[in-house]
Design an enzyme around this catalytic site. Structure first.
Site, PDB file in Angstrom:
ATOM      1  N   THR A  26     -68.194 -70.278 -14.051  1.00 47.18           N
ATOM      2  CA  THR A  26     -68.701 -71.751 -13.974  1.00 47.18           C
ATOM      3  C   THR A  26     -67.594 -72.338 -14.834  1.00 47.18           C
ATOM      4  N   PRO A  33     -67.063 -76.803 -16.732  1.00 48.21           N
ATOM      5  CA  PRO A  33     -67.816 -77.799 -17.195  1.00 48.21           C
ATOM      6  C   PRO A  33     -68.555 -78.607 -16.181  1.00 48.21           C
ATOM      7  N   TRP A  49     -69.558 -71.655 -20.662  1.00 51.85           N
ATOM      8  CA  TRP A  49     -70.858 -70.859 -20.680  1.00 51.85           C
ATOM      9  C   TRP A  49     -70.531 -69.281 -20.144  1.00 51.85           C
ATOM     10  N   ILE A  50     -69.643 -68.761 -20.836  1.00 52.59           N
ATOM     11  CA  ILE A  50     -69.203 -67.381 -20.325  1.00 52.59           C
ATOM     12  C   ILE A  50     -69.608 -66.319 -21.453  1.00 52.59           C
ATOM     13  N   LEU A  66     -72.168 -61.510  -7.761  1.00 55.46           N
ATOM     14  CA  LEU A  66     -73.600 -62.069  -8.340  1.00 55.46           C
ATOM     15  C   LEU A  66     -74.697 -61.214  -7.707  1.00 55.46           C
ATOM     16  N   MET A 100    -101.316 -66.091 -27.133  1.00 56.94           N
ATOM     17  CA  MET A 100    -102.440 -65.131 -27.607  1.00 56.94           C
ATOM     18  C   MET A 100    -102.269 -64.647 -29.142  1.00 56.94           C
ATOM     19  N   GLU A 105     -76.698 -67.090 -13.522  1.00 53.46           N
ATOM     20  CA  GLU A 105     -76.804 -66.392 -12.337  1.00 53.46           C
ATOM     21  C   GLU A 105     -77.540 -67.063 -11.166  1.00 53.46           C
TER      22      GLU A 105
HETATM   23  P1  TGC Z   1     -71.442 -71.026   1.041  1.00 58.69           P
HETATM   24  O1  TGC Z   1     -70.682 -71.927   1.948  1.00 58.69           O
HETATM   25  O2  TGC Z   1     -73.094 -70.613   1.159  1.00 58.69           O
HETATM   26  O3  TGC Z   1     -70.749 -69.607   0.976  1.00 58.69           O
HETATM   27  C1  TGC Z   1     -69.423 -69.495   0.756  1.00 58.69           C
HETATM   28  C2  TGC Z   1     -68.886 -68.200   1.303  1.00 58.69           C
HETATM   29  O4  TGC Z   1     -69.611 -67.143   0.338  1.00 58.69           O
HETATM   30  C3  TGC Z   1     -70.214 -66.476   1.362  1.00 58.69           C
HETATM   31  N1  TGC Z   1     -71.281 -65.837   0.611  1.00 58.69           N
HETATM   32  C4  TGC Z   1     -71.639 -64.564   0.041  1.00 58.69           C
HETATM   33  N2  TGC Z   1     -70.726 -63.491   0.138  1.00 58.69           N
HETATM   34  C5  TGC Z   1     -71.267 -62.302  -0.570  1.00 58.69           C
HETATM   35  N3  TGC Z   1     -72.289 -62.488  -1.136  1.00 58.69           N
HETATM   36  C6  TGC Z   1     -73.086 -63.503  -1.336  1.00 58.69           C
HETATM   37  N4  TGC Z   1     -74.025 -63.459  -2.114  1.00 58.69           N
HETATM   38  C7  TGC Z   1     -72.734 -64.727  -0.570  1.00 58.69           C
HETATM   39  N5  TGC Z   1     -73.298 -65.947  -0.343  1.00 58.69           N
HETATM   40  C8  TGC Z   1     -72.486 -66.860   0.373  1.00 58.69           C
HETATM   41  C9  TGC Z   1     -70.723 -67.228   2.537  1.00 58.69           C
HETATM   42  O5  TGC Z   1     -71.002 -66.532   3.938  1.00 58.69           O
HETATM   43  C10 TGC Z   1     -69.372 -67.898   2.739  1.00 58.69           C
HETATM   44  O6  TGC Z   1     -68.364 -67.255   3.314  1.00 58.69           O
HETATM   45  P2  TGC Z   1     -67.275 -67.716   4.294  1.00 58.69           P
HETATM   46  O7  TGC Z   1     -66.559 -66.408   4.733  1.00 58.69           O
HETATM   47  O8  TGC Z   1     -68.155 -68.396   5.399  1.00 58.69           O
HETATM   48  O9  TGC Z   1     -66.298 -68.683   3.389  1.00 58.69           O
HETATM   49  O10 TGC Z   1     -71.300 -71.586  -0.403  1.00 58.69           O
HETATM   50  P3  TGC Z   1     -71.807 -72.896  -0.964  1.00 58.69           P
HETATM   51  O11 TGC Z   1     -70.717 -73.665  -1.760  1.00 58.69           O
HETATM   52  O12 TGC Z   1     -72.636 -73.691  -0.044  1.00 58.69           O
HETATM   53  O13 TGC Z   1     -72.877 -72.552  -2.202  1.00 58.69           O
HETATM   54  C11 TGC Z   1     -73.859 -71.706  -2.074  1.00 58.69           C
HETATM   55  C12 TGC Z   1     -74.647 -71.409  -3.179  1.00 58.69           C
HETATM   56  C13 TGC Z   1     -75.295 -73.036  -3.674  1.00 58.69           C
HETATM   57  C14 TGC Z   1     -75.926 -70.682  -2.853  1.00 58.69           C
HETATM   58  C15 TGC Z   1     -73.611 -70.634  -4.348  1.00 58.69           C
HETATM   59  O14 TGC Z   1     -72.971 -71.776  -4.690  1.00 58.69           O
HETATM   60  C16 TGC Z   1     -74.573 -70.401  -5.556  1.00 58.69           C
HETATM   61  O15 TGC Z   1     -75.033 -69.228  -5.552  1.00 58.69           O
HETATM   62  N6  TGC Z   1     -74.395 -71.045  -6.751  1.00 58.69           N
HETATM   63  C17 TGC Z   1     -75.061 -70.508  -8.011  1.00 58.69           C
HETATM   64  C18 TGC Z   1     -73.972 -70.316  -8.657  1.00 58.69           C
HETATM   65  C19 TGC Z   1     -74.159 -69.244  -9.733  1.00 58.69           C
HETATM   66  O16 TGC Z   1     -75.104 -68.288  -9.393  1.00 58.69           O
HETATM   67  N7  TGC Z   1     -73.369 -68.965 -10.685  1.00 58.69           N
HETATM   68  C20 TGC Z   1     -73.549 -67.912 -11.589  1.00 58.69           C
HETATM   69  C21 TGC Z   1     -72.242 -67.852 -12.556  1.00 58.69           C
HETATM   70  S1  TGC Z   1     -72.031 -66.360 -13.236  1.00 58.69           S
HETATM   71  C22 TGC Z   1     -73.243 -66.140 -14.565  1.00 58.69           C
HETATM   72  O17 TGC Z   1     -74.180 -66.898 -14.673  1.00 58.69           O
HETATM   73  C23 TGC Z   1     -73.303 -65.139 -15.352  1.00 58.69           C
HETATM   74  S2  TGC Z   1     -74.633 -65.118 -16.402  1.00 58.69           S
HETATM   75  C24 TGC Z   1     -74.582 -63.532 -16.744  1.00 58.69           C
HETATM   76  C25 TGC Z   1     -75.240 -62.809 -17.997  1.00 58.69           C
HETATM   77  O18 TGC Z   1     -75.053 -63.325 -19.072  1.00 58.69           O
HETATM   78  O19 TGC Z   1     -76.231 -61.896 -17.622  1.00 58.69           O
HETATM   79  P1  FAD Z   2     -76.130 -77.559 -13.019  1.00 58.31           P
HETATM   80  O1  FAD Z   2     -75.627 -76.991 -11.847  1.00 58.31           O
HETATM   81  O2  FAD Z   2     -75.681 -78.824 -13.423  1.00 58.31           O
HETATM   82  O3  FAD Z   2     -77.421 -77.988 -12.701  1.00 58.31           O
HETATM   83  C1  FAD Z   2     -78.458 -78.759 -13.284  1.00 58.31           C
HETATM   84  C2  FAD Z   2     -79.870 -79.008 -12.611  1.00 58.31           C
HETATM   85  O4  FAD Z   2     -79.689 -79.253 -11.448  1.00 58.31           O
HETATM   86  C3  FAD Z   2     -80.280 -77.683 -12.587  1.00 58.31           C
HETATM   87  O5  FAD Z   2     -81.779 -77.802 -12.581  1.00 58.31           O
HETATM   88  C4  FAD Z   2     -80.215 -77.092 -11.192  1.00 58.31           C
HETATM   89  O6  FAD Z   2     -81.189 -76.109 -10.490  1.00 58.31           O
HETATM   90  C5  FAD Z   2     -80.267 -78.369 -10.431  1.00 58.31           C
HETATM   91  N1  FAD Z   2     -79.643 -78.596  -9.171  1.00 58.31           N
HETATM   92  C6  FAD Z   2     -78.144 -78.152  -8.956  1.00 58.31           C
HETATM   93  N2  FAD Z   2     -77.628 -78.243  -7.675  1.00 58.31           N
HETATM   94  C7  FAD Z   2     -78.772 -78.694  -6.932  1.00 58.31           C
HETATM   95  C8  FAD Z   2     -79.055 -78.881  -5.607  1.00 58.31           C
HETATM   96  N3  FAD Z   2     -78.264 -78.778  -4.789  1.00 58.31           N
HETATM   97  N4  FAD Z   2     -80.407 -79.131  -5.326  1.00 58.31           N
HETATM   98  C9  FAD Z   2     -81.368 -79.442  -6.163  1.00 58.31           C
HETATM   99  N5  FAD Z   2     -81.039 -79.086  -7.500  1.00 58.31           N
HETATM  100  C10 FAD Z   2     -79.897 -78.698  -7.955  1.00 58.31           C
HETATM  101  N6  FAD Z   2     -71.334 -68.556 -15.758  1.00 58.31           N
HETATM  102  C11 FAD Z   2     -70.265 -67.744 -15.763  1.00 58.31           C
HETATM  103  O7  FAD Z   2     -69.506 -67.912 -14.876  1.00 58.31           O
HETATM  104  N7  FAD Z   2     -70.301 -66.508 -16.492  1.00 58.31           N
HETATM  105  C12 FAD Z   2     -71.109 -66.202 -17.440  1.00 58.31           C
HETATM  106  O8  FAD Z   2     -70.993 -65.258 -17.999  1.00 58.31           O
HETATM  107  C13 FAD Z   2     -72.348 -67.094 -17.672  1.00 58.31           C
HETATM  108  N8  FAD Z   2     -73.154 -66.964 -18.688  1.00 58.31           N
HETATM  109  C14 FAD Z   2     -74.068 -67.617 -19.046  1.00 58.31           C
HETATM  110  C15 FAD Z   2     -74.721 -67.537 -20.428  1.00 58.31           C
HETATM  111  C16 FAD Z   2     -75.613 -68.504 -20.712  1.00 58.31           C
HETATM  112  C17 FAD Z   2     -76.247 -68.299 -21.838  1.00 58.31           C
HETATM  113  C18 FAD Z   2     -75.614 -69.627 -19.805  1.00 58.31           C
HETATM  114  C19 FAD Z   2     -76.825 -70.538 -20.317  1.00 58.31           C
HETATM  115  C20 FAD Z   2     -75.189 -69.917 -18.830  1.00 58.31           C
HETATM  116  C21 FAD Z   2     -74.394 -68.833 -18.347  1.00 58.31           C
HETATM  117  N9  FAD Z   2     -73.307 -69.314 -16.987  1.00 58.31           N
HETATM  118  C22 FAD Z   2     -72.335 -68.097 -17.139  1.00 58.31           C
HETATM  119  C23 FAD Z   2     -73.350 -70.188 -16.453  1.00 58.31           C
HETATM  120  C24 FAD Z   2     -74.659 -70.367 -15.619  1.00 58.31           C
HETATM  121  O9  FAD Z   2     -74.187 -69.526 -14.265  1.00 58.31           O
HETATM  122  C25 FAD Z   2     -74.830 -71.913 -15.036  1.00 58.31           C
HETATM  123  O10 FAD Z   2     -75.385 -72.646 -16.322  1.00 58.31           O
HETATM  124  C26 FAD Z   2     -75.901 -72.081 -14.002  1.00 58.31           C
HETATM  125  O11 FAD Z   2     -75.119 -71.645 -12.904  1.00 58.31           O
HETATM  126  C27 FAD Z   2     -76.125 -73.578 -13.699  1.00 58.31           C
HETATM  127  O12 FAD Z   2     -74.924 -74.534 -13.804  1.00 58.31           O
HETATM  128  P2  FAD Z   2     -75.077 -75.699 -14.792  1.00 58.31           P
HETATM  129  O13 FAD Z   2     -75.566 -75.430 -16.000  1.00 58.31           O
HETATM  130  O14 FAD Z   2     -73.691 -76.389 -14.727  1.00 58.31           O
HETATM  131  O15 FAD Z   2     -76.040 -76.583 -14.375  1.00 58.31           O
END
Ligand code: TGC
Ligand code: FAD
Length: 392
Positions: free
Chosen positions: A139, A141, A169-170, A247, A345, A371
């Site tokens: 992630t 900014p 946010w790491i 993820l 509760m 996530e």
């Molecule tokens: P899109 O065009 O759908 O996909 C790009 C390429 O990726 C492939 N793909 C996957 N491959 C493996 N596993 C998956 N789950 C995959 N999903 C997609 C896809 O086939 C494609 O491949 P290629 O070869 O055609 O290029 O990508 P998009 O840019 O449209 O985005 C799709 C979307 C929105 C679902 C994705 O960007 C997404 O999941 N966004 C959410 C971001 C997120 O979850 N961030 C998490 C950051 S880490 C975190 O939060 C850690 S917190 C940890 C903690 O403290 O516990």
């Molecule tokens: P945004 O993407 O700006 O989203 C804002 C709002 O818009 C959300 O409600 C979202 O659902 C909505 N939205 C966005 N796009 C769309 C759309 N296309 N259609 C409809 N609604 C939409 N990231 C890492 O990489 N590594 C980590 O270790 C990590 N740890 C974290 C720990 C904490 C405590 C927190 C809070 C976050 C962490 N994250 C980490 C980041 C986390 O994955 C992001 O906060 C998350 O993916 C959302 O991104 P954002 O905060 O920029 O929100």
């Protein structure tokens, strides 16, 4: 904080679906959480500090790389054991489960799956014991839900790569020895790089003032012309699919973890409802409180069944990203709703640190966001069933 009297709800006798190994692993994690996490976690959350002393124990119960092969220091367990460990840890605190998830699925997993043999040998055994801690930088900014837009980049300088950019946010960033960082090369292709603490130009400022996940350390990753050795690039996979693959594993663990938080809230509210007397009878003898408890145990049971089945599919290598999204989304919403009801509760006592519920409730606000947000997971399911991506 009150003593931990947790008793795990198992309304549909789901233990019958577990092997002896699953139960052993789960019970060991449960006992460890009761002994090492419950007595201290409220205090650390109040102080907004990660309890570093639990790192060694987390490694010992298989909390770091539960499914990573034993030859690399992992526990070599199956996906259901992995899930049960996450459930038990999050029953204690989502922030502790975060530390475990990040280390296992977002740091060890990419090194194991996309790394060279030298990288596996160098990093995995130390990560499995917690001697080294890692974090995962995806992630930025300006790029959260849309990580494909990232601007962090590296240039090939011949004998090394030059890395620039910032991640936000790491989890674990403030104390991690290594960071798995996702950045674009000069052609705009995303690659994973292992960045080590101490590399010049690399800093990890802590993020303060969180009301959620207070016992987990969160920070930024800043790269100012960081020279990354060529051998630190993960060569096995590139493109956005590489971080998204990690993820899948972490989101699966969260689906189980959220059940743990929900079970703890339910169990606490159930016990309280039998002890708290108002109008000369336990509040648990009133229809309104029974409705809450009945709905909680129904939702927990549905989530347990969904997640157990997902574990079976993952063991068979058949679980899809969309199935994982559905479980993460469903279970975290289920847990947050249960936490809110359970908090009510307990009346006024529910807002105090004497009980774990308010802490779970606040933690789950992060879990429902990271996530992949609740909305993003809905869109992943929507895309899966219709074939139309509605993100852009
Ligand atoms: P899109 O065009 O759908 O996909 C790009 C390429 O990726 C492939 N793909 C996957 N491959 C493996 N596993 C998956 N789950 C995959 N999903 C997609 C896809 O086939 C494609 O491949 P290629 O070869 O055609 O290029 O990508 P998009 O840019 O449209 O985005 C799709 C979307 C929105 C679902 C994705 O960007 C997404 O999941 N966004 C959410 C971001 C997120 O979850 N961030 C998490 C950051 S880490 C975190 O939060 C850690 S917190 C940890 C903690 O403290 O516990
Ligand atoms: P945004 O993407 O700006 O989203 C804002 C709002 O818009 C959300 O409600 C979202 O659902 C909505 N939205 C966005 N796009 C769309 C759309 N296309 N259609 C409809 N609604 C939409 N990231 C890492 O990489 N590594 C980590 O270790 C990590 N740890 C974290 C720990 C904490 C405590 C927190 C809070 C976050 C962490 N994250 C980490 C980041 C986390 O994955 C992001 O906060 C998350 O993916 C959302 O991104 P954002 O905060 O920029 O929100």
């Amino acid at each position: 904080m009150k003593p931990d009297l947790f008793q795990s709800p198992d309304y549909y006798l789901l233990d019958d679906l577990l092997t002896e190994e699953h139960k052993l692993v789960r019970d060991a994690a449960r006992a460890w959480v009761k002994k090492e996490v419950s007595p201290i976690i409220e205090d650390y959350a109040q102080r907004a500090e990660f309890p570093k002393q639990i790192i060694k124990g987390l490694g010992e119960i298989g909390g770091f790389g539960p499914y990573i092969p034993v030859e690399y220091g992992g526990a070599g367990l199956d996906q259901i054991s992995y899930g049960l460990i996450m459930q038990e840890i999050e029953r204690g605190d989502s922030g502790v489960r975060s530390t475990s998830s990040v280390q296992s699925s977002l740091v060890m997993y990419p090194i194991w799956k996309y790394g060279t043999e030298e990288q596996r040998q160098k990093y995995l055994p130390k990560l499995a014991t917690g001697e080294w801690m890692g974090c995962f930088g995806l992630t930025e900014p300006d790029h959260g839900s849309n990580p494909g837009g990232m601007v962090t980049n590296f240039k090939d300088m011949g004998d090394h790569y030059l890395l620039n950019g910032a991640k936000m946010w790491i989890s674990n960033a403030p104390f991690a020895q290594i960071a798995v960082v996702w950045a674009k090369n000069e052609e705009g292709r995303i690659h994973g790089l292992i960045v080590e603490r101490g590399m010049e130009g690399f800093s990890t400022p802590e993020t303060h003032n969180k009301w959620s996940l207070r016992a987990s350390a969160t920070g930024e990753l800043i790269f100012d012309n960081v020279k990354v050795p060529r051998e630190n690039l993960l060569p096995g996979k590139s493109g956005l699919g590489a971080p998204l693959g990690c993820l899948d594993s972490a989101r699966y663990g969260i689906a189980w973890g959220a059940i743990g938080a929900a079970m703890d809230c339910y169990d606490t509210a159930l016990r309280y409802s039998k002890e708290r007397i108002q109008f000369d009878k336990p509040i648990g003898a009133t229809q309104l409180q029974q409705k809450k408890l009945a709905e909680m145990i129904t939702e927990i049971t549905k989530a347990q069944l969904l997640t157990w089945r997902l574990g079976v599919l993952r063991n068979e290598g058949r679980a899809t990203t969309a199935q994982i999204s559905m479980a993460k989304r469903n279970n975290v919403e289920m847990a947050i709703n249960i936490a809110r009801e359970a908090r009510q509760m307990l009346g006024g006592m529910g807002i105090t640190g004497e009980y774990s519920i308010m802490r779970h409730m606040m933690n789950l606000e992060s879990v429902i966001t990271y996530e992949g947000t609740h909305d993003i997971h809905l869109l992943i399911t929507g895309m899966d069933v219709t074939g139309f991506p509605a993100f852009k």
